[in-house]
Design a protein around this motif. Structure first.
Motif, PDB file in Angstrom:
ATOM      1  N   THR A   1      30.995  35.176  50.732  1.00  0.00           N
ATOM      2  CA  THR A   1      31.445  35.522  52.075  1.00  0.00           C
ATOM      3  C   THR A   1      32.875  35.070  52.313  1.00  0.00           C
ATOM      4  OG1 THR A   1      29.181  35.374  52.910  1.00  0.00           O
ATOM      5  CG2 THR A   1      30.954  35.222  54.541  1.00  0.00           C
ATOM      6  N   ALA A   2      33.192  33.822  51.950  1.00  0.00           N
ATOM      7  CA  ALA A   2      34.534  33.273  52.178  1.00  0.00           C
ATOM      8  C   ALA A   2      35.604  34.035  51.412  1.00  0.00           C
ATOM      9  CB  ALA A   2      34.566  31.797  51.794  1.00  0.00           C
ATOM     10  N   ASN A   3      35.244  34.601  50.279  1.00  0.00           N
ATOM     11  CA  ASN A   3      36.211  35.315  49.457  1.00  0.00           C
ATOM     12  C   ASN A   3      36.095  36.830  49.581  1.00  0.00           C
ATOM     13  OD1 ASN A   3      37.706  33.211  47.698  1.00  0.00           O
ATOM     14  ND2 ASN A   3      35.591  32.529  47.766  1.00  0.00           N
ATOM     15  N   ASN A   4      35.323  37.278  50.568  1.00  0.00           N
ATOM     16  CA  ASN A   4      35.175  38.696  50.883  1.00  0.00           C
ATOM     17  C   ASN A   4      34.830  39.524  49.644  1.00  0.00           C
ATOM     18  OD1 ASN A   4      35.079  40.768  52.742  1.00  0.00           O
ATOM     19  ND2 ASN A   4      37.221  41.328  52.418  1.00  0.00           N
ATOM     20  N   LEU A   5      33.833  39.062  48.889  1.00  0.00           N
ATOM     21  CA  LEU A   5      33.406  39.742  47.669  1.00  0.00           C
ATOM     22  C   LEU A   5      32.202  40.629  47.949  1.00  0.00           C
ATOM     23  CD1 LEU A   5      33.610  36.717  45.208  1.00  0.00           C
ATOM     24  CD2 LEU A   5      35.268  38.573  45.481  1.00  0.00           C
ATOM     25  N   THR A   6      32.037  41.631  47.129  1.00  0.00           N
ATOM     26  CA  THR A   6      30.863  42.498  47.215  1.00  0.00           C
ATOM     27  C   THR A   6      30.003  42.263  45.978  1.00  0.00           C
ATOM     28  OG1 THR A   6      32.124  44.280  46.198  1.00  0.00           O
ATOM     29  CG2 THR A   6      31.982  44.274  48.606  1.00  0.00           C
ATOM     30  N   ALA A   7      29.563  41.033  45.809  1.00  0.00           N
ATOM     31  CA  ALA A   7      28.775  40.644  44.640  1.00  0.00           C
ATOM     32  C   ALA A   7      27.346  41.124  44.776  1.00  0.00           C
ATOM     33  CB  ALA A   7      28.799  39.131  44.476  1.00  0.00           C
ATOM     34  N   GLU A   8      26.760  41.395  43.631  1.00  0.00           N
ATOM     35  CA  GLU A   8      25.348  41.744  43.563  1.00  0.00           C
ATOM     36  C   GLU A   8      24.633  40.655  42.788  1.00  0.00           C
ATOM     37  OE1 GLU A   8      24.415  45.816  42.490  1.00  0.00           O
ATOM     38  OE2 GLU A   8      26.512  46.339  42.827  1.00  0.00           O
ATOM     39  N   LYS A   9      23.320  40.538  43.013  1.00  0.00           N
ATOM     40  CA  LYS A   9      22.519  39.527  42.336  1.00  0.00           C
ATOM     41  C   LYS A   9      21.524  40.223  41.418  1.00  0.00           C
ATOM     42  CE  LYS A   9      19.548  35.540  43.272  1.00  0.00           C
ATOM     43  NZ  LYS A   9      18.916  34.736  44.339  1.00  0.00           N
ATOM     44  N   SER A  10      21.524  39.828  40.147  1.00  0.00           N
ATOM     45  CA  SER A  10      20.586  40.423  39.196  1.00  0.00           C
ATOM     46  C   SER A  10      19.196  39.814  39.385  1.00  0.00           C
ATOM     47  CB  SER A  10      21.064  40.190  37.759  1.00  0.00           C
ATOM     48  OG  SER A  10      20.859  38.835  37.399  1.00  0.00           O
ATOM     49  N   SER A  11      18.212  40.400  38.725  1.00  0.00           N
ATOM     50  CA  SER A  11      16.846  39.882  38.814  1.00  0.00           C
ATOM     51  C   SER A  11      16.721  38.499  38.177  1.00  0.00           C
ATOM     52  CB  SER A  11      15.862  40.848  38.145  1.00  0.00           C
ATOM     53  OG  SER A  11      16.176  40.975  36.764  1.00  0.00           O
ATOM     54  N   THR A  12      17.700  38.116  37.350  1.00  0.00           N
ATOM     55  CA  THR A  12      17.684  36.794  36.721  1.00  0.00           C
ATOM     56  C   THR A  12      18.433  35.754  37.553  1.00  0.00           C
ATOM     57  OG1 THR A  12      19.659  37.268  35.427  1.00  0.00           O
ATOM     58  CG2 THR A  12      17.528  37.775  34.408  1.00  0.00           C
ATOM     59  N   GLY A  13      19.035  36.173  38.671  1.00  0.00           N
ATOM     60  CA  GLY A  13      19.733  35.239  39.544  1.00  0.00           C
ATOM     61  C   GLY A  13      21.230  35.179  39.343  1.00  0.00           C
ATOM     62  N   LEU A  14      21.768  35.971  38.432  1.00  0.00           N
ATOM     63  CA  LEU A  14      23.202  35.998  38.165  1.00  0.00           C
ATOM     64  C   LEU A  14      23.899  36.860  39.207  1.00  0.00           C
ATOM     65  CD1 LEU A  14      25.520  35.378  36.056  1.00  0.00           C
ATOM     66  CD2 LEU A  14      25.043  37.671  35.190  1.00  0.00           C
ATOM     67  N   TYR A  15      24.930  36.322  39.840  1.00  0.00           N
ATOM     68  CA  TYR A  15      25.743  37.101  40.762  1.00  0.00           C
ATOM     69  C   TYR A  15      26.904  37.700  39.989  1.00  0.00           C
ATOM     70  CZ  TYR A  15      23.355  35.237  44.852  1.00  0.00           C
ATOM     71  OH  TYR A  15      22.427  34.924  45.790  1.00  0.00           O
ATOM     72  N   TYR A  16      27.231  38.945  40.277  1.00  0.00           N
ATOM     73  CA  TYR A  16      28.312  39.604  39.553  1.00  0.00           C
ATOM     74  C   TYR A  16      29.022  40.609  40.452  1.00  0.00           C
ATOM     75  CZ  TYR A  16      24.970  43.445  39.148  1.00  0.00           C
ATOM     76  OH  TYR A  16      24.074  44.440  39.430  1.00  0.00           O
ATOM     77  N   VAL A  17      30.268  40.915  40.068  1.00  0.00           N
ATOM     78  CA  VAL A  17      31.079  41.924  40.727  1.00  0.00           C
ATOM     79  C   VAL A  17      31.583  42.855  39.633  1.00  0.00           C
ATOM     80  CG1 VAL A  17      33.189  42.362  42.042  1.00  0.00           C
ATOM     81  CG2 VAL A  17      31.819  40.324  42.531  1.00  0.00           C
ATOM     82  N   ILE A  18      31.407  44.140  39.814  1.00  0.00           N
ATOM     83  CA  ILE A  18      31.941  45.114  38.868  1.00  0.00           C
ATOM     84  C   ILE A  18      33.217  45.686  39.468  1.00  0.00           C
ATOM     85  CG2 ILE A  18      31.547  47.307  37.686  1.00  0.00           C
ATOM     86  CD1 ILE A  18      28.551  46.627  37.676  1.00  0.00           C
ATOM     87  N   ASP A  19      34.343  45.319  38.872  1.00  0.00           N
ATOM     88  CA  ASP A  19      35.634  45.813  39.361  1.00  0.00           C
ATOM     89  C   ASP A  19      35.916  47.227  38.870  1.00  0.00           C
ATOM     90  OD1 ASP A  19      36.344  43.490  40.783  1.00  0.00           O
ATOM     91  OD2 ASP A  19      37.125  42.551  38.975  1.00  0.00           O
ATOM     92  N   ASN A  20      35.637  47.474  37.611  1.00  0.00           N
ATOM     93  CA  ASN A  20      35.885  48.777  36.999  1.00  0.00           C
ATOM     94  C   ASN A  20      34.633  49.225  36.256  1.00  0.00           C
ATOM     95  OD1 ASN A  20      38.719  48.854  37.696  1.00  0.00           O
ATOM     96  ND2 ASN A  20      39.007  47.297  36.134  1.00  0.00           N
ATOM     97  N   PRO A  21      33.810  50.038  36.891  1.00  0.00           N
ATOM     98  CA  PRO A  21      32.584  50.462  36.233  1.00  0.00           C
ATOM     99  C   PRO A  21      32.890  51.262  34.968  1.00  0.00           C
ATOM    100  CG  PRO A  21      32.726  51.370  38.453  1.00  0.00           C
ATOM    101  CD  PRO A  21      33.972  50.605  38.203  1.00  0.00           C
ATOM    102  N   GLY A  22      32.061  51.072  33.962  1.00  0.00           N
ATOM    103  CA  GLY A  22      32.217  51.832  32.730  1.00  0.00           C
ATOM    104  C   GLY A  22      31.768  53.268  32.917  1.00  0.00           C
ATOM    105  N   THR A  23      32.050  54.068  31.914  1.00  0.00           N
ATOM    106  CA  THR A  23      31.610  55.457  31.938  1.00  0.00           C
ATOM    107  C   THR A  23      30.712  55.685  30.725  1.00  0.00           C
ATOM    108  OG1 THR A  23      33.534  56.146  30.657  1.00  0.00           O
ATOM    109  CG2 THR A  23      33.724  56.237  33.065  1.00  0.00           C
ATOM    110  N   GLY A  24      29.931  56.704  30.776  1.00  0.00           N
ATOM    111  CA  GLY A  24      29.086  57.018  29.638  1.00  0.00           C
ATOM    112  C   GLY A  24      27.652  56.615  29.880  1.00  0.00           C
ATOM    113  N   VAL A  25      26.909  56.577  28.790  1.00  0.00           N
ATOM    114  CA  VAL A  25      25.484  56.293  28.831  1.00  0.00           C
ATOM    115  C   VAL A  25      25.251  54.809  29.097  1.00  0.00           C
ATOM    116  CG1 VAL A  25      23.354  56.382  27.486  1.00  0.00           C
ATOM    117  CG2 VAL A  25      25.069  58.160  27.209  1.00  0.00           C
ATOM    118  N   GLN A  26      24.246  54.505  29.912  1.00  0.00           N
ATOM    119  CA  GLN A  26      23.857  53.111  30.192  1.00  0.00           C
ATOM    120  C   GLN A  26      23.375  52.456  28.896  1.00  0.00           C
ATOM    121  OE1 GLN A  26      23.862  51.671  33.332  1.00  0.00           O
ATOM    122  NE2 GLN A  26      23.021  49.741  32.647  1.00  0.00           N
ATOM    123  N   PRO A  27      23.897  51.285  28.541  1.00  0.00           N
ATOM    124  CA  PRO A  27      23.456  50.638  27.301  1.00  0.00           C
ATOM    125  C   PRO A  27      22.012  50.143  27.409  1.00  0.00           C
ATOM    126  CG  PRO A  27      24.953  49.207  28.498  1.00  0.00           C
ATOM    127  CD  PRO A  27      24.922  50.505  29.228  1.00  0.00           C
TER     128      PRO A  27
END
Length: 104
Positions: free
Chosen positions: A38-64
């Motif tokens: 919140t303080a850093n105005n991020l749009t982070a998501e939380k994975s099912s394992t509890g890891l928070y992440y931000v994708i700045d540049n989404p990849g292209t192509g087939v999902q690995p």
């Protein structure tokens, strides 16, 4: 004398192993992370394992899949803003079976 030492050792062992169940560190850490986001105005998501992440540049192509090799550029931060690890600008390639759950 031997019994006294055994009793003394047992008392030290049991009193030094007190367990403070009143602190929920998972919840406290999650609250700290949410405050940082919140303080850093991020749009982070939380994975099912509890890891928070931000994708700045989404990849292209087939999902690995979980057995694929992937190339990612990343930067990991502590809550105080200190970078604890990062890839070079070209990223790093690894197999998803050889990393922590958060990466998969």
């Amino acid at each position: 004398m031997r019994n006294i030492l055994l009793i003394a050792f047992s008392l030290v062992l049991f009193t030094s192993c007190s367990n403070d169940d009143s602190v929920d560190y998972v919840k406290r850490n999650d609250n700290d992370i949410q405050a940082y986001i919140t303080a850093n105005n991020l749009t982070a998501e939380k994975s099912s394992t509890g890891l928070y992440y931000v994708i700045d540049n989404p990849g292209t192509g087939v999902q690995p899949t979980t057995t694929d090799n992937v190339t990612v550029a990343y930067k990991g931060y502590f809550l105080n803003g200190t970078v604890f690890d990062e890839s070079n600008e070209n990223g790093i390639t690894f197999n998803l079976q050889q990393v922590i759950k958060g990466w998969t």
